[in-house]
Each structure stands twice: as C-alpha cells, then as structure tokens.
Design a protein around this motif. Structure first.
Motif, PDB file in Angstrom:
ATOM      1  N   ARG A 183      -5.127   9.478   4.312  1.00  0.00           N
ATOM      2  CA  ARG A 183      -5.701   8.278   3.695  1.00  0.00           C
ATOM      3  C   ARG A 183      -7.120   8.026   4.194  1.00  0.00           C
ATOM      4  N   SER A 184      -7.485   8.555   5.344  1.00  0.00           N
ATOM      5  CA  SER A 184      -8.826   8.338   5.888  1.00  0.00           C
ATOM      6  C   SER A 184      -9.834   9.375   5.397  1.00  0.00           C
ATOM      7  N   PHE A 185      -9.423  10.223   4.461  1.00  0.00           N
ATOM      8  CA  PHE A 185     -10.321  11.287   4.002  1.00  0.00           C
ATOM      9  C   PHE A 185     -10.630  11.116   2.515  1.00  0.00           C
ATOM     10  N   ASP A 228       4.728  13.512   8.495  1.00  0.00           N
ATOM     11  CA  ASP A 228       4.438  12.117   8.170  1.00  0.00           C
ATOM     12  C   ASP A 228       3.085  11.671   8.722  1.00  0.00           C
ATOM     13  N   PRO A 244      12.525  14.487  -0.589  1.00  0.00           N
ATOM     14  CA  PRO A 244      11.252  13.987  -1.111  1.00  0.00           C
ATOM     15  C   PRO A 244      10.398  13.411   0.015  1.00  0.00           C
ATOM     16  N   PRO A 245       9.088  13.274  -0.206  1.00  0.00           N
ATOM     17  CA  PRO A 245       8.254  12.655   0.829  1.00  0.00           C
ATOM     18  C   PRO A 245       8.828  11.292   1.183  1.00  0.00           C
ATOM     19  N   PRO A 246       8.907  10.970   2.435  1.00  0.00           N
ATOM     20  CA  PRO A 246       9.592   9.741   2.844  1.00  0.00           C
ATOM     21  C   PRO A 246       8.897   8.472   2.380  1.00  0.00           C
ATOM     22  N   PHE A 247       7.603   8.552   2.138  1.00  0.00           N
ATOM     23  CA  PHE A 247       6.936   7.367   1.573  1.00  0.00           C
ATOM     24  C   PHE A 247       5.824   7.844   0.659  1.00  0.00           C
ATOM     25  N   ARG A 248       5.426   6.992  -0.225  1.00  0.00           N
ATOM     26  CA  ARG A 248       4.311   7.333  -1.106  1.00  0.00           C
ATOM     27  C   ARG A 248       3.318   6.182  -1.152  1.00  0.00           C
ATOM     28  N   TRP A 249       2.052   6.528  -1.131  1.00  0.00           N
ATOM     29  CA  TRP A 249       0.997   5.530  -1.206  1.00  0.00           C
ATOM     30  C   TRP A 249       0.944   4.944  -2.604  1.00  0.00           C
ATOM     31  N   HIS A 250       0.579   3.694  -2.669  1.00  0.00           N
ATOM     32  CA  HIS A 250       0.304   3.097  -3.961  1.00  0.00           C
ATOM     33  C   HIS A 250      -0.911   3.789  -4.592  1.00  0.00           C
ATOM     34  N   PRO A 302       0.802  -1.229   0.000  1.00  0.00           N
ATOM     35  CA  PRO A 302       0.000   0.000   0.000  1.00  0.00           C
ATOM     36  C   PRO A 302       0.833   1.276   0.000  1.00  0.00           C
ATOM     37  N   PHE A 303       2.052   1.183   0.468  1.00  0.00           N
ATOM     38  CA  PHE A 303       2.898   2.373   0.371  1.00  0.00           C
ATOM     39  C   PHE A 303       4.330   1.905   0.180  1.00  0.00           C
ATOM     40  N   ARG A 304       5.148   2.800  -0.345  1.00  0.00           N
ATOM     41  CA  ARG A 304       6.556   2.451  -0.510  1.00  0.00           C
ATOM     42  C   ARG A 304       7.433   3.596   0.004  1.00  0.00           C
ATOM     43  N   TRP A 305       8.470   3.234   0.686  1.00  0.00           N
ATOM     44  CA  TRP A 305       9.409   4.222   1.193  1.00  0.00           C
ATOM     45  C   TRP A 305      10.207   4.837   0.052  1.00  0.00           C
ATOM     46  N   HIS A 306      10.530   6.065   0.210  1.00  0.00           N
ATOM     47  CA  HIS A 306      11.450   6.691  -0.730  1.00  0.00           C
ATOM     48  C   HIS A 306      12.809   6.005  -0.627  1.00  0.00           C
ATOM     49  N   PHE A 349     -15.645  15.129   4.920  1.00  0.00           N
ATOM     50  CA  PHE A 349     -14.947  14.424   3.845  1.00  0.00           C
ATOM     51  C   PHE A 349     -15.019  12.901   3.969  1.00  0.00           C
TER      52      PHE A 349
END
Lengths: 332, 332, 332, 332, 332, 332
Positions: F77-79, F70, F11-17, C13-17, D204
């Motif tokens: 993600r909950s919105f 973070d 960069p953002p430390p993680f990114r959601w799929h 669901p998420f990936r670290w940079h 939301f």
C-alpha cells in the motif's frame, strides 16, 4: 551408578562455571547439569529433574517458545535459591538439568514421539524424581502426560491447568498443536474431562463450541472472575482438594498466557485481562506443596516477544516457588 | 543573601524557559534552578532542595542511573504541581534545583566523598531545607546519610527503605557499591540495624546469609507479603510510628526496583512480584507527611532500560506525592 | 433497502475474507463492513454501527491516534465473539462497520464538521442503531455529541467519561483540541456541567484552575482513589443511576489514558497511577448494560507508541465487553 | 541594540548551562539562544539564525516532526563545533537560536501564516543573517519561501531540494500539506518550476502524473541513479551552477527521507533505496559553500520513529556541514 | 604441563557443550575455554588467547561494554570457523578462551592494575601466544599496552587504531578513562605519538585542541575521507608499512564506534558518517596478516544499545577476519 | 472463464478497498485478489500471479516468515506502481493475488506437498502466467521447483540464487528444512548442481564441507567480494548469460538474508557484511528482464524481527523492480 544415555536427550547446550569454593550458590550454581558422561551428579538420588523441550513448530501462531529452555538457563542466574518470605533454602533439593529432548527440524511427529518416550523412559528409570518440563508450546503437554501414562498405565491422572484458553480445539483440524493438547488427552483416554481443572479462563478467547465441548466432557473451567471471588489461592486449593479425591497423580501445566499481557508480554497468544503475577506466584507455592502434584510444565513463553525479560523472570520465579512448595511437603 | 558556591556542585545542565506571565506554572516552571551566580531564587528561604547525583559507576550490574537526574528534569515538565485528589497546590513550597554533585570519571572514591561532603555542607548552610536526592545507584545513600551524620553528629538517624533487596552485602567484597550501602551505614556506626525498616522484600533476590546478617543486626525487614496483610500504607505508618520513638531523623530511601518489573521496567535489578505503583504512591504520601522524615532519595532507576518513560514518570510522581505529604505537615 | 452514501464517509480501507462456510465466526467475520455499493448487509436492521474517525491532528501532543481505526480492524481478528465468563454470544447483534469519517489533511475545521455531520446524519437515518466511534483524539467527542444534539435537539444528554484528565481547558487558547472537548460541550450549551461524570482522575495531571472550573460548572469529577473506595464498578453504577434521573441519553467516552501507563503504553498522555485493566473491563460491561447509554467512543489510543499491541487489544476487549452489556439489556 | 520581540516567536523551550570559563565550547555552548529580554547575544551582528518550526499537523502520514526542533537542541550537545577533516572551527560564526515559530493546536492556517510572517519579518529586520529552519514537515517550506519572497519581492528564487518525493501533489486535494509545497510555490508564482532542482528521487514513491506535472512545469528531477553516475557531489555542483545563472537566491530544502530508510529510520515516509549518509554529508558541505544559498531548512524528521537517535544526529551533522561550507565562503 | 592460575583471571562464566563426535565444529566448539583446573587444552602450544575485560565503569558516557565479553561468547555460536571467500579453515589455530580479567565493583584503579598485570604476566608465560582482548571500554587499551611494555621493556610499540575519536583527552581531567588512553600511553612514555596511526576520524567529534595536541605529538590521524581516497584497505596497508619500519610490535585497537552508527548502533559514542562494515572487515584481514601485529583489542561495544545483535556480530566477524589474516601469515 | 478452485489455496485473508473512480491506482489497488468465487479478475489473461506460502515451521532457527505474505499485502500500500527512474508504469501488467497455499499446523510434509502441488497445478492451468511466491522459509523453494518440474518434466531448470548461504546441508539430518532446499533439488535430480548460480556468499556462514560439496556438484558459488569486482549487476548478467545457454527456465530465488543485517534486520539468519540494498535492487531489475526467468520467490523474511518495516519494504521494492524488468522484456 546409573548413566542416563537416553537416546532422545541432548545435554544442556551450555553450562555455567561453578566455583567450587562458593558456599552459598546462586540458582545456576545449584541446579546441576548432568555430567558430560551422562551420569548424574547426585548418583540416582535426584529429587527434581529439569527437561527442556525446545519445540514450537507445533504452535498455531508464530512462536519462539523453542528458545525458552535456554532463556531459563540464562535467567536463573539472576535468582538466589533462598526464598525470603518463606525462609526456605532450596539447595537441599537435588535438582539436575537433563538438557533438552531432541527435536527434528521438519518432522513434528518425531519430535512428539521423542517427548512422549523421554517422559516414559524417565519415569521408568527415575520413579522418585519429580520432572519439570520447560517448553516449548502447549502441544508438548499431551505428549508428556501420555508418556507418564505409558510408564504408569494404571494411574488415574488429573490435570491442573492455568490458562487463558481451553486448548480443546478439534484434533482433526489442527493435529497435535498447541490448541489441542487437552482434547488430545481426553480423546485418547489418557485422562477424563472431569479430571481437568482449568483456572484463568476469561473474555473472548475461546469459542462457544469449545465451551460446549468442555461442558460435555466435564472439564472444570474456572474463569478468572470466579476464581477471584474467593481468591486465586483458595481456588487452587479447592481444585486440588477435588482432584486429590479422584486421581493418583496431578499434573500441573502452566501456560504463561494465563497472565495479563501487560505483565507477561512474552507469550504468543497473551491478552489483557489475565491473571496478575502475584496471583500466579501464590498459586505455584500452593500447587507445589500438594503431595499428589508429581510433574509440572511451563509452556507458551516466547522470549523474543518479551520486554526486558519480565516474562522469563516470572516463569523462573514461578518454577522456584513451585519448588518451595515441594520442599515444604516434607516439613508439613 | 548567600550564594551557594559549593565546590562540589555543578549547576543544572539545562534550564527550562520560564514565562514570567504564566500564573499557573507547570512543575518545570515552579521548581527553580539556582541562579547563574550561585544565589538562590528564594534567598535563603528554601523549603526543599533537589540534588542530582549522576553516579552509577558503583553499580554492580550495568546501569545508566547516572542519567536519571536529567531524565527527572525533562520528565517533570509533564506534571502539574497541583494534586487533584488531595486538592493540594505544591507551588507555595519553595523548591530549588541545586544541580548535580560533581563526579569523577575514574575515581569512584572521589565521587563518594563529594557526595558526602555535599550533604554535610548542605546541612550546615541550609539546616531548614529538606534535601531530595535523585540518584544514581544505591551506593550514594551511604554517602548521603554519612554526610548528614557529619553535620549532625548527635542525631540518631533511622532509615525507611523501600526495596526488593537488603543491600547488606559485605563491604570487603564489593566496596561501597549499590549492594552494600545499608551495611556500610551499620558497620560505620552511622546508624543501628534496628533503626532500619526495609519494606518490599520478596522472593529469591536476597541470599540466606544476608537474611541471617539482617536478623543479627536487627534490621526490620518487612516482606511485601507481610506488608500486604494490613496493606502497604498501614505498614508504612507502623514503621514510621516505631521509628519516631527511637530516632531524631528518618531518612527515606526509595530503590525503584521495589516495584514490580512490569510496572517499572527501567531498573537495573527489577524483578516480577514487586510492589504495585499505587502502593508506592500511597506510601510516599504517608512518608512525606511524617515530621521526622527530613531527607529522601530515589535511586537505581535506569532511564535507558525504561519503556515509554513509565519508570521515570512513576519516580517523579512519587517525589511529588512525597512533597504533598510535606506540605500537609503544616496543615496537620 | 436504504443505501448509506453519506458523503462524509469513506468505506473501511480493507476487509477480511469471510469464509461463508464458517459456522462459528471470529470477530472479524462477524462484524460486517458495509457493502461496496453502500448498502448494509443487514438492510436497515443494524444494531450497532462502528465508525472510524482517523483524526489526531487536533491532539495537543504528537499522536498517531489517527491510525487506531485500522489498528482495531486488524486486532479484532484475535477475538472470538463469545464471552466465556458471561456465556454471551455476541453474534446475534448485527454490527456493521461503516468505515471512516472523511478527513482533510490541512483543514481541521472541515474534519470536525464532517464528524459532526456524520453523527447527525447517522442519527437521522438510523435512529435505532447504537453508534460506536473509534477515534482519533478526544477532540472528536465534542463533535460527536454536538452531532447527536443536532439530530435530537430536545434530548438532554449526559456524559460518562473515563479519563485521567478533565479535558476542560479553555477553548480560546487551544481551539477544539483534545484538551477542550468537555468545555466545548458545556460552553456551547450542548450539555450541562452537572451532567458530566468523569471517573478516573488522579494525581498531577490537571491544573488547579481546571479543578476550579470543573467545580463551578458542576462537573462530577470522581478521582480514582474515591472510586476505589467502593470499587470502580459500584462507582460506575452510581454515576449511571444519578445520570439516568436527569438525562435522556448517556454518551460514554473512554479516553484510553485513564489506564495506568504500564497497562496501556499506547496513549499519548498516559501516566502511571491510573486504572487497572480489569477495572476498566468491568466498567464497560456495566455501562454497556444501561439502557440509556446510547453511544460510545474510544479515543486517544496511539498504536505507534503501543508495546506488543496491548493497548489496542485492551481497547477492543473494552468495546466487546460494552457490547456484552448491550446484548444483556434485552435479557435483563 | 535591537530586540526581537517577534510576536510569532516563542523562545527556545530550554537552554543549556553555559560555563563561562570554558574556552573550547561544545555546539550547545556555542549556539546562543536569544537573551531572555529578546535581545541578541551578538547585538545585530548575527551570521546565522536558527528557527524551530514545530508543526507536523500538516503531514499526510502521522508524524512527530513537531518534536524535531527540541530533538536538535538536545542532540547538538554531542557535537563539537570543530570539523576535523576540513580543519574548520565554526565558533567564529555568530549563530543564534531564535526559538520556535508559534503554532496553534487546531488552526493549521494560522500556523502557516505565522511561519510565513516570521520569515518575512526576519528578512526585513536581519537581512544579513542566514536563516536555518528546523521543521516540522515539508509543508513549511512553502511558507518559508513565500515569506522570503514577501520580503524580497523582486528576487528570483531557486530551490535545491534533496528528497525522495516531488512534493508536487495537487493543492486542491491536500491543501498546504507536506506533499504539496513545491506545487504551492510554483502555482502561487513564488518560483518557476525550472528553478527547482530535486535530487534523490527514486523508485516507486511518486505517481506517473506527478512526473508528468514535473516535466510540464520544468522541474529538474534528478534521480539518485542519475546522480550517482557522476557522483552526488558533482551533481549538486552541477545543479548549483545551473541555478546560479538564473536566480538571485538559492533556497536549500533537505527532506530527511531522501536518505535510505536503514540509515535514517526516523522519517515518516522514508524508504529503502535512498541516499547514503556520506553522500548527503558531502552534498551539504558543497551547498553551504555556494554564495547564493541564503537559506536552508531540514524537514520531515520524526524523532519518535528514530532508532538510537541516528536520524537526528545525521540531521545535525548535515546542518553543521552546511555551516562549514558557509564559513569557507569567506576563505574561498 | 603448565597451569594458568593467574590470580587476576576469572574463568569463562559459561561454556558451551562440546560434542566430541562433531568433526566440523562451529566457532563455539573450536575456541576452547581453559580447563577447569586452569590448564590449557593445548598444553602450552596456544596460538591465540582470548581475554575478556568486562570493565566499563571508566567510560565517560554510560556504557554496558562490560557485558561484551559474554555477548561475544554467545554470538560466536552463530559463526563457522571456515571463511568461504578466503577458503581458510581457522580450526588449525589453537585458540583458548582464558576468561575474564577480574574486576572490582568500586575500585577502578584496581581494575586497571589487574588488566595491566594480566597482560604482563601473560606475555611472560606465553610469549608465543597472540592475545586478543575483548573489552570493555577504551581505557583498557592503555593498560594492555603498558602491560605488554612491562613484559618487553625494550620493544618499541606502534599502535594501529581504528576510531572516530583521538582518545587524547587530558588525563588530569578524566583520569584513565575511555577518552584518554592514547594520551596516557604517549605521556607515560609507553609509545611515541608518531608511532600511532589512527584511521577513521571524521566530522565534529574531536575538539580543535585535541587535533592540535595530536599534531604536536606527531600522531598520524587519517580521516575517513582521506582514507577513502585510496581506499580503506590501501590506507591500512600504508600505515602498516610505515609502522613496520619503526617499531617491533604493532598493537591493533578497534574502537567499534569507528563504524557508522546505522551499521553499528551498539556503541556508546557512535555517530553517523563513519566507516562501512565492509571496509572494516577488509581492514581486519589485512591487519591480521601483518607479522608485526602481535596483539589486538576490540572495545566500546555496548550490547544493550545494540539492535538485533548487529554490532556484536560485526565485532565477532572482525575478530575472525583478523584470525584469517593471522593464519595466512604462515602461508605467505 | 476459468475459475481457480485449487483445493490447496486459501484466498487472500484481506483485501483493500478499491475505489473504482481512482484513475491512478496505488500498488494495493492495482494488484487484484482473485474474486470471491475463485475467478480471476482478468479472466485467464493473467501476466503475473502472486502466491503466499505462510510456512516457517520448517525453518532451522525460529522464524515468523509465515507472516510475510500478509506483511507484503499491507506494505505494498505504500508503493506506487510507477517506477520513476525507469519511467515504467507497471499497471498494464495484469497481476493477480491468488492468496496463500494452505498449510497444516503440525504436518510439515503435508504443507510441502501442498506447495509442490500448487505450483504444478498452477503451471498446468496457467502456463502463460509468471508466478511470484512470497515465503515462508527457504524450504519452500525445493517444493516450488519440484512442482514446476512436475508440470514441465522435460524442461531443464536453472537456479539464480541470491543468498548468504549455500542451503546445501544434508537432508538426512534436517529433512526438507530451510537449510537444505538446493541439495534437495540436486539430489532429487530436479536440477544439476552446475545449473545453480548462487551470488552473495560471504564470510563465516557456510561450513567447509558445504563448500566442498558445492564444488563437487558444480554449484557456481560467487562470493560477494568476487561479485563486487565487476559489480553485482554485471555478475548477475554474467550468471544469466551462462545459464541461458544451458537451461530452459531460470528460477530466481531471493533469500533476504543475502542483505547486510544493518539494511535488513528482519531476517532470521542475516549477518553483517552482506549485500547493499542498492545492489539487490539493481540485480532484481536485471533478473526480471531476462526472458528465461519464469518464476521467482522471496524467502526468509521475518517481519517480527524487522525494524520500522525496512526489510519488508525492501522486499516489496525488490519484487516491483523485478516486475519492471519483466514489463521491459516486451519493449526490449
């Protein structure tokens, strides 16, 4: 009688009521804050001085270790200065609480120089007194040892470190943070790598390059698994016996994250798989008893993360066990 | 068939549904509350009686130990009355839950006399039944043992105490509080100091004067460090073997703060450096198995301070291990 | 190069940079999620695959074990892939995170068949890859082993289980829940009772009839007390040496409730009296090192019940120790 | 006298001790569990029946709402059945606790059909009794209303929903989960979209497509902001007055996440910005007082996430306020 | 200059360091503890005296309200004695902290007589000083008002009570507990029922018989719903205006459980549906400003149940708002 | 297409799929992190940029506000990006997450200059983009506004501040800490005191001298009590209408401690008596809608102190409400 108007010290922020009629004091009635006028309650005959260093801005991870000195002052009210198993009464020791080294909100460098100067000035004024410093994050150890060195430039200093981490990260990346103090001391020439004994390392919490660096500079890193082969107490004795041959002064630094996270939840970087409380407590008795151990600090305890004060109580217990060792030096 | 309309007992405040078709009961289906009419589900053939004593007003420090009896009744639903390692099925034991000794909101003295009277009357009516009392704070032990003595005035009673503290503080200062029960028993002539074995003492939690008093009256205080030299189980066995030579009845009192605070966070005065759970559990098996151990209490557990019920679960486990010892007496 | 468009897998669901310039990655920079297009970052040369199974609807007691795969992905950021005591660098292992097996909100049977199919298809496509599954509750183990069996019908599979419970409850009462997986495997003929070694059983958490059933079908249930007689590590070695004579593949399943509740508060059914963290960590090193241990899962960890992430950290540590064992296989 | 051996009901898992001499009962002494033999304590003259539905496997997010029925039974001990402001004594109402609808560990479909059947059978046997259902997650509302419809096929049913969410997600994606019950009811023809009034929507937490669907099927979604323009109480009255024109029976469903998260932390999907406790309590008085409101449920309360039981207490308070409304119907 | 060697007072257990150079003190630097020798820092010109009463043994439900006086002394460090909205500087008020009334561990009756005697002796020595008492549980209010009456037998005393409960339970059942103080005062003839105004009652937390008793003795019970019709502030003003016609002295007692449980989680018997913080704070400003309000207490705050100190901070805020009212009396 | 290789941004430390097939994204699927190569997913047409500033070393009290960026990325993600009450879909807004401004562990001054430079460079490169900054502590606001000023030296900047505190403490004592940013801005000439509107001040949390200073420099301090007289929304509108006459740009700074502590427990200095969540949310809608509000920050949120994420959720909600205001500007 001297006063101690060290410009870099704040008095203890609060003081317990002391009932003068009490014949058998609790710890908070035995440890004396400095008098309001900056004089010591024991004139200059202070055996042990406690210094708070409420600094955790220099911690890599978020930490409320700056609240630890006050947490100590509250928690030691739950302790009796009599150690039942050792049948040792600590009250003959003259212990003074000197309050906290002054910190700045936004200037970490100023904080650090205050700490260094506090220790140096302290050593100069009270060379017979054993200082115990309550951190604060581990960055302060570099400053404290440098302050000691400044006061005693010809002394060779060794370090007995109880820690899950090497604290040897590169200074150029972090500055004088809680991940770098030992490297700081080595690279600044304050002490030699081979005069560092670090006991408690384990698992996946130090990078390969740190291990490599440690080996290069000769740091004696004893993992917990190794230590347990002959027992943590015997390992501590061994490290002391090696150090005593080389150095004039052994500085003991206890990073509370050496303990297993389930025993000591109140540390910013604690992890499972660490030392057991009983192993630590025994280690402190032994270290306190060695005549060359002349200073001690306890760092990286975050009282806000703590659960039911167990980590704070353990740290106070450790400090008192250390003092039992100290008082037994005379008897030995 | 007798009824048990003891005026000082309240019935258990709630009872679990018991599915009559269940062939393999859980603990809450095996331990029977008294019937609504005050009769026992086993007529008079009760092997073990459980009494709640929801009193913690007499605790020196703030405590919700009064909520422990109900916490027990909820928690034992998570246990099976079969002990896998010992291959022992507890269900042949007829265990009845007699509810709680009646307490008064503002009259601690009345509470205490109810407890004393409950035990005395209990012994008179059901001399074959082994009573297990769930406290409450440690003050109740003095009352329970005095109640026993009242019923059996010629018996010599010994005490096996698992505790971090002596509980020998002066009565004139505290009254019959949770810091004074053992002194109360000694000074009231209920038992001799030398018939007290206290195992688990450690560190900085008893004053020098208490140690001195303990030595004067002959209390056998075994510190945890000493106990671990031959092992806690062997130490328990040794204490029992010494006691059995002198006394008619051994009363076991378990203060939950004997455990390390990180294992048992739900105690008002728990501290780090205490006994490990596995040591306690083994001790309970051994104590339960001794034929002269005829009564037991568990005290100073504060369910509100607990974390994830671990202390309550440990206490229930300890009680059940004790019963495994009891049921094996016949087999031995 | 293969892609891995397994229809029953969701990507992580998420990936670290990942900072490409970093020469010494942390665990979250070393373990690679699959590429967005479903290809592997290592082409087909994947040593270890991590699969999340976010299912805990099948748990008897309320559990948020479905949140564990994500909790792992967050927690491993705090680990370094270098094991200090073993002087092992894990980064040569090509470890890919395949994301999570797709779950359905209301159709547990569909969830289970997805899990089974995921493992079967996985084995067929990547027979050289060692799969590590992060549960989820223990029901998934039955599905995973059945999926393995489907891919390798002629293999004889043995089970090394670290658990407080047998997990042998009757299927007709619970269905494929977290109390029944081992019975499911035995009764479905997936493995033989005598090929199951369960280490860590203790106390009052399994009924007499389960013990009886276990004995009938020949399950090797080693209680913690027995295991400690020669030590948990030696017991693990013994179980492996017995299993290796009989079976082709040993599947390791770690139920986190095998640990003492005070060390691992984040489990739905954890209890005091369990295994110590250090015993578990050592066991994982040993199991990982055995060449026939070809798959592993970690189940029944509830991150919502956890205290300060200690249970999640312990589980990640256990998984990494297992991998240290794996990488040392080559060296041995 | 009838017995109620509904095969899909389990008796209440525990029952409070009832002191027959008490003249002024507390809530737990007033609400009667069914007798052990399945008969009602009031013969067939039961005004209100309480049914627990301990199901939260069908919740999208992890939830321990299955523990709510028991949490209610514990919490109502803290309430008095006398409402001071309304000067209403609830004890003349004959309220019976019928226990819990039987659930299956791994077969959600079976759980759901038990719930449906329980309500249908309930309506057939006790048509004069107002059922109050304590969930469980919101999926159960679809089953309960369908069960009602099965018993009263010719009735037109309206829904008064207090909720932050529409619960109109597509069934083909989630199945009968806690995000889909209202859509389920509409698409199964159990009720018309225009007979649904949902009060409390905000912010939301619903997608645009759900809003579009809601508008298409005519659901009356009143946002909290709109409701507050004339006040939540007046809005409830308005909705009831609109519904009473159209339908025979109004079913009230209270999703506890309608409350602001800071007032009701114990909900799986609660959010800030929701209804205030006082608004909800007033709404319940009004709804309970409407003669066409013939059934009610409270869902999506997770007692494990709760802080100091505030959400559980609020829910019990809401249920009792509803009953005050009910008892005042006669007086009106 | 007088000293205050009241035998029933213990000095404040700790005192904050006071930096003499600070020109703008924080609250903890403004409120003066008595001098060590028992003299007042303001000679006899004390405007306001703060007394701690660390008693909660007399609480019906388990309570750590005995820890509240110290929690206050720690918490007021976070406050500034300047009220921004009112533009009022409190520092001209001479406020002395007299420490705590001495308590006994096991003799509640002795505790109560100490409290009574403390207030009586206090009024005799310092009739110009307004006493503020920090409880403790609500039982102490009966003692404090009786002590006042003893010192001023001819005064007619009225009570302004902010509470969710009547506290009128029968004395013969509970004794002088926290459920009975107002009844105690009425039945002992200390004050008349019609001189009691209780604001904040709501819902299901008082029995019908208490309501009946309250009406019989003429207690003015204003429910929260009623109070909100014209607003809580106006209701307080109304109550004061009625009381001032009848009585010489108005005693204000604030039971913290008058607040909504979500705003004030740190109360033993708090419930949802209570007063909002802003309503209470406004009420305190008004009450403090009335010239006949000559004493005040704050009770039933349990700091151990608190979440993030919000209840303690609210109580300190309430006390300071009260003092703003006091200082504005002169200006009015 | 530009790339954004700002040297001071991580960069953002993680990114959601991001599931490309999803037609109706959740907030975490709508807000785009920068591409790995530093390009924007929207080329240069970015409407809103989110910048994290993980700095809380400059906080006076211990704070983990550095973890807030973070925490935001996890919580959103909950919105859903659709606002039901406003019937506004946010997805047409092109919102990019630029990651975090680079921080140094021990050099706060370097941290601050990075922040200043990030904003300045940002304004120069992307003058059409509205920046939203997620702190961090309040010290960062001084840096951000100074950065803006550097990019737009001729602009007159006004400040709309929602805060319990003035944040006007003297710089010479604290340096650029979280207590001094507004004074910093005034004394550095970045903005005029009279262009500051601070709404939400209350009670005892600002010293008299700060009030005096505020008045001297003309800061418009609107207390919460005043604001509620016409309502918080109308007060916000009034402040904006006053500011728009004077300034070119209005910078909105939201200190989360403006909220009542019971609604927002996760702030280092929150207090009871503050703003209600619904007042804040309404204020954000209004402020976002004003065409001169061109930048915004949210500061002083400590996720470690939070309870059930309520404060983090409230802050995300506030940010999204602000964006609803922004998107409605076009429509207006």
């Amino acid at each position: 009688m001297k006063t101690f108007p060290y410009p870099m010290l704040n008095p203890p922020p609060f003081r317990w009521h002391r009932d003068e009629k009490v014949t058998e004091p609790k710890v908070h009635e035995w440890i004396h804050p400095l008098n309001i006028d900056g004089t010591s309650p024991f004139a200059d005959d202070i055996d042990v001085a406690i210094l708070g260093v409420p600094l955790s801005r220099s911690s890599i991870s978020s930490s409320a270790a700056s609240e630890t000195p006050d947490a100590f002052r509250r928690a030691w009210r739950s302790f009796n200065p009599y150690h039942l198993e050792e049948e040792i009464d600590l009250t003959p020791l003259r212990v003074a609480d000197f309050g906290d080294v002054r910190q700045h909100v936004t200037d970490i460098s100023q904080c650090h120089s205050n700490i260094r100067e506090a220790m140096a000035s302290f050593r100069k004024h009270l060379p017979q007194t054993l200082p115990i410093t309550i951190g604060g994050d581990h960055s302060i150890t570099a400053m404290l040892v440098q302050g000691w060195k400044e006061a005693h430039p010809s002394e060779r200093i060794g370090l007995l470190q109880l820690d899950t981490h090497y604290d040897l990260r590169p200074l150029e990346e972090f500055g004088p943070a809680n991940g770098t103090p030992i490297r700081n001391l080595i690279e600044s020439g304050t002490l030699r790598g081979s005069d560092v004994w670090n006991i408690g390392l384990h698992g996946f919490f130090n990078s390969r390059s740190l291990k490599k660096y440690a080996d290069q500079v000769g740091v004696n890193g004893i993992t917990l698994k190794e230590a347990r082969k002959k027992g943590v107490p015997a390992t501590i004795r061994h490290a002391l016996s090696q150090l005593e041959k080389e150095v004039d002064t052994i500085y003991l630094t206890l990073d509370m994250d050496v303990l297993d996270l389930s025993s000591a939840p109140g540390t910013p970087a604690g992890m499972p798989g660490g030392m057991r409380t009983e192993e630590l407590l025994e280690a402190m008795l032994i270290a306190g008893n060695h005549p060359k151990v002349k200073a001690m600090d306890i760092v990286c305890l975050d009282p806000r993360k703590d659960v039911g004060s167990v980590t704070v109580f353990t740290a106070v217990y450790a400090m008192l066990n250390f003092l039992v060792g100290v008082i037994k030096r005379g008897a030995a």
